[in-house]
Design an enzyme around this catalytic site. Structure first.
Site, PDB file in Angstrom:
ATOM      1  N   ASP A   6       0.914  -1.228   0.042  1.00  0.00           N
ATOM      2  CA  ASP A   6      -0.049  -0.123  -0.163  1.00  0.00           C
ATOM      3  C   ASP A   6       0.687   1.297   0.288  1.00  0.00           C
ATOM      4  OD1 ASP A   6      -2.228   1.408   0.118  1.00  0.00           O
ATOM      5  OD2 ASP A   6      -2.712   1.257   2.210  1.00  0.00           O
ATOM      6  N   ASN A  54     -10.731  -2.921  -6.206  1.00  0.00           N
ATOM      7  CA  ASN A  54      -9.911  -2.097  -6.850  1.00  0.00           C
ATOM      8  C   ASN A  54     -10.507  -1.874  -8.173  1.00  0.00           C
ATOM      9  OD1 ASN A  54      -6.555  -3.359  -5.758  1.00  0.00           O
ATOM     10  ND2 ASN A  54      -7.823  -1.395  -5.009  1.00  0.00           N
TER      11      ASN A  54
HETATM   12  C1  FPP Z   1      -1.893   0.376  -3.272  1.00  0.00           C
HETATM   13  O1  FPP Z   1      -1.468   1.642  -3.446  1.00  0.00           O
HETATM   14  C2  FPP Z   1      -1.659  -0.504  -4.442  1.00  0.00           C
HETATM   15  C3  FPP Z   1      -2.162  -1.020  -5.401  1.00  0.00           C
HETATM   16  C4  FPP Z   1      -3.737  -0.886  -5.450  1.00  0.00           C
HETATM   17  C5  FPP Z   1      -1.837  -1.834  -6.496  1.00  0.00           C
HETATM   18  C6  FPP Z   1      -0.560  -2.715  -6.201  1.00  0.00           C
HETATM   19  C7  FPP Z   1       0.203  -2.766  -7.184  1.00  0.00           C
HETATM   20  C8  FPP Z   1       1.522  -2.594  -7.527  1.00  0.00           C
HETATM   21  C9  FPP Z   1       2.657  -2.658  -6.280  1.00  0.00           C
HETATM   22  C10 FPP Z   1       1.961  -2.764  -8.765  1.00  0.00           C
HETATM   23  C11 FPP Z   1       1.908  -3.752  -9.436  1.00  0.00           C
HETATM   24  C12 FPP Z   1       2.453  -5.116  -8.810  1.00  0.00           C
HETATM   25  C13 FPP Z   1       2.816  -6.169  -9.316  1.00  0.00           C
HETATM   26  C14 FPP Z   1       2.791  -7.284  -8.562  1.00  0.00           C
HETATM   27  C15 FPP Z   1       2.960  -6.139 -10.860  1.00  0.00           C
HETATM   28  P1  FPP Z   1      -2.638   2.716  -3.316  1.00  0.00           P
HETATM   29  O2  FPP Z   1      -2.767   3.137  -4.816  1.00  0.00           O
HETATM   30  O3  FPP Z   1      -3.574   2.105  -2.682  1.00  0.00           O
HETATM   31  O4  FPP Z   1      -1.801   3.815  -2.702  1.00  0.00           O
HETATM   32  P2  FPP Z   1      -2.506   4.939  -1.724  1.00  0.00           P
HETATM   33  O5  FPP Z   1      -3.065   4.216  -0.501  1.00  0.00           O
HETATM   34  O6  FPP Z   1      -1.469   5.749  -1.349  1.00  0.00           O
HETATM   35  O7  FPP Z   1      -3.615   5.533  -2.649  1.00  0.00           O
END
Ligand code: FPP
Length: 232
Positions: A6, A54
């Site tokens: 996250d 998501n």
């Molecule tokens: C949370 O950050 C992360 C995600 C919703 C997606 C996780 C994906 C990756 C790390 C990249 C792709 C992964 C792989 C394995 C290819 P957020 O957007 O919720 O962050 P925030 O809470 O700061 O908004």
């Protein structure tokens, strides 16, 4: 070990960058962690790449995450084969783009039997939905054991009739302290490690620190503390 990656969005916006830059850096962090994990003694690593919730994000962001995932799966193929890492995906497959579905299937069969580590990527994953589906599979069995349930939960994909295993440690970056529908059955006795670090900045040193912290936990599984009483 399960990881809730996250903080990508906040990492980017705090730098005046668009959110997708955070996801791009997040994917790089994921590759660093996958590279280091077997050497740190991790047997199974589950990365929460896309939760079923998501899908409700803006379409451009979802599309970008799909692109990143495709790239990640393509890049990891040879590396995981060469390094003896078995890869599989957990979560629903019927809503993800067909190209990604094929890539996953290909990756799963190309890396089957990899002995060094099992990398599981959670895509369109919801623990509650998995539990519901497992319950439906067991509908004909009025008194399932925990083992029966763990087997139903695995879905028996690829003919792999192995029950899901307990998770020892869940790591969540980005400062929030919640499980967000991740591996709820498997984490019944998991230790939880919360880090303030935003996922793109999470590095091997911090993974090692989380594991080190884990080794100091007193895991009791509902029993008394060690040495506090006699048994029998
Ligand atoms: C949370 O950050 C992360 C995600 C919703 C997606 C996780 C994906 C990756 C790390 C990249 C792709 C992964 C792989 C394995 C290819 P957020 O957007 O919720 O962050 P925030 O809470 O700061 O908004």
């Amino acid at each position: 070990v399960g990881v809730i990656m996250d903080g990508n969005g906040r990492w980017a916006t705090s730098r005046g960058l668009p959110r997708f830059e955070g996801h791009r850096e997040g994917a790089k962090a994921a590759r660093r962690i996958v590279d280091a994990a077997p050497g740190l003694g991790i047997g199974t690593l589950t990365l929460y790449a896309l939760s079923s919730d998501n899908w409700n994000r803006p379409p451009q962001e979802v599309q970008f995450l799909m692109q990143l995932l495709r790239r990640f799966l393509r890049l990891e193929r040879d590396r995981c084969m060469a390094r003896g890492i078995r890869v599989s995906a957990i979560g629903r497959r019927d809503r993800i783009p067909q190209k990604i579905r094929y890539l996953i299937e290909e990756l799963e069969s190309a890396t089957r039997g990899g002995p060094r580590m099992h990398l599981r990527i959670a895509i369109d994953y919801s623990a509650r939905d998995s539990i519901l589906r497992a319950a439906t599979r067991l509908a004909g069995n009025p008194t399932p054991s925990r083992e029966d349930f763990a087997l139903a939960l695995s879905g028996g994909r690829n003919g792999a009739r192995e029950p899901v295993r307990d998770v020892d440690l869940v790591i969540r970056t980005g400062g929030e302290k919640r499980l967000s529908d991740f591996l709820l059955w498997e984490s019944a006795y998991a230790e939880l490690y919360f880090s303030e670090t935003m996922w793109p900045d999470f590095d091997v040193g911090e993974l090692a620190a989380a594991l080190e912290d884990f080794t100091r936990r007193d895991r009791r599984f509902g029993l008394l503390p060690q040495g506090s009483g006699t048994v029998g």
